[in-house]
Design a protein around this motif. Structure first.
Motif, PDB file in Angstrom:
ATOM      1  N   ARG A  21       0.840  -1.203   0.000  1.00 32.53           N
ATOM      2  CA  ARG A  21       0.000   0.000   0.000  1.00 32.53           C
ATOM      3  C   ARG A  21       0.865   1.240   0.000  1.00 32.53           C
ATOM      4  O   ARG A  21       1.978   1.254   0.482  1.00 32.53           O
TER       5      ARG A  21
ATOM      6  N   TYR B 222       1.865   3.247   6.020  1.00 28.96           N
ATOM      7  CA  TYR B 222       1.391   1.877   6.212  1.00 28.96           C
ATOM      8  C   TYR B 222       2.445   0.884   6.672  1.00 28.96           C
ATOM      9  O   TYR B 222       2.119  -0.255   6.983  1.00 28.96           O
TER      10      TYR B 222
ATOM     11  N   GLU C 273      -3.226  -2.590  11.599  1.00 26.97           N
ATOM     12  CA  GLU C 273      -4.385  -2.079  10.859  1.00 26.97           C
ATOM     13  C   GLU C 273      -5.457  -1.633  11.863  1.00 26.97           C
ATOM     14  O   GLU C 273      -5.910  -2.423  12.690  1.00 26.97           O
TER      15      GLU C 273
ATOM     16  N   SER D 230     -10.422   4.529   9.729  1.00 24.02           N
ATOM     17  CA  SER D 230      -9.722   4.904   8.495  1.00 24.02           C
ATOM     18  C   SER D 230     -10.670   5.578   7.508  1.00 24.02           C
ATOM     19  O   SER D 230     -10.304   6.560   6.848  1.00 24.02           O
TER      20      SER D 230
ATOM     21  N   GLU E 268      -3.612   8.880  10.196  1.00 16.97           N
ATOM     22  CA  GLU E 268      -3.612   7.446   9.881  1.00 16.97           C
ATOM     23  C   GLU E 268      -2.463   6.738  10.590  1.00 16.97           C
ATOM     24  O   GLU E 268      -2.638   5.657  11.149  1.00 16.97           O
ATOM     25  N   ARG E 269      -1.315   7.361  10.590  1.00 16.14           N
ATOM     26  CA  ARG E 269      -0.157   6.764  11.263  1.00 16.14           C
ATOM     27  C   ARG E 269      -0.366   6.692  12.776  1.00 16.14           C
ATOM     28  O   ARG E 269       0.001   5.703  13.415  1.00 16.14           O
TER      29      ARG E 269
ATOM     30  N   ARG F 111      -2.585   3.796  13.528  1.00 13.15           N
ATOM     31  CA  ARG F 111      -1.890   2.523  13.325  1.00 13.15           C
ATOM     32  C   ARG F 111      -0.929   2.204  14.473  1.00 13.15           C
ATOM     33  O   ARG F 111      -0.694   1.040  14.773  1.00 13.15           O
TER      34      ARG F 111
END
Length: 115
Positions: free
Chosen positions: A3, A9, A14, A20, A82-83, A86
């Protein structure tokens, strides 16, 4: 093939897909705002006949500049959020809202002063 972008990613686990997807919706809302600012800048340059040529260029430049900054900051904000999801870190604060609000207030004040 993995990805993209890899720097987002490649670490962590996840997250729940709902988070997300919410992050993507927020990104798209900022992109819509950027497009509106760009359209406003183009409109001022092509339609606003009550301003001089220099005034049109300044107002148009400010709006287009805000639009570009908004689009770049939206991407950066999406990636950071997003990071963080995660890796289990707290979501980062965003200065984008304040910067955008100040920019729009500046443009509005200029329009009022020049009108």
């Amino acid at each position: 093939m993995g990805r993209w972008p890899r720097y987002v990613y490649k670490t962590g686990e996840e997250p729940d897909y709902r988070f997300s997807l919410a992050n993507e919706r927020t990104f798209l809302a900022w992109i819509r705002t950027a497009l509106a600012l760009l359209a406003g800048g183009v409109a001022v340059r092509t339609i606003a006949s009550s301003f001089t040529d220099v005034e049109q260029q300044v107002l148009s430049g400010l709006l287009i500049g805000l639009g570009v900054v908004c689009a770049v900051a939206a991407w950066w904000r999406w990636a950071r959020s997003e990071r963080a999801m995660r890796t289990g870190e707290p979501l980062p604060a965003s200065g984008l809202t304040v910067a955008l609000a100040l920019g729009v207030v500046l443009v509005a004040a200029l329009v009022l002063a020049l009108a």
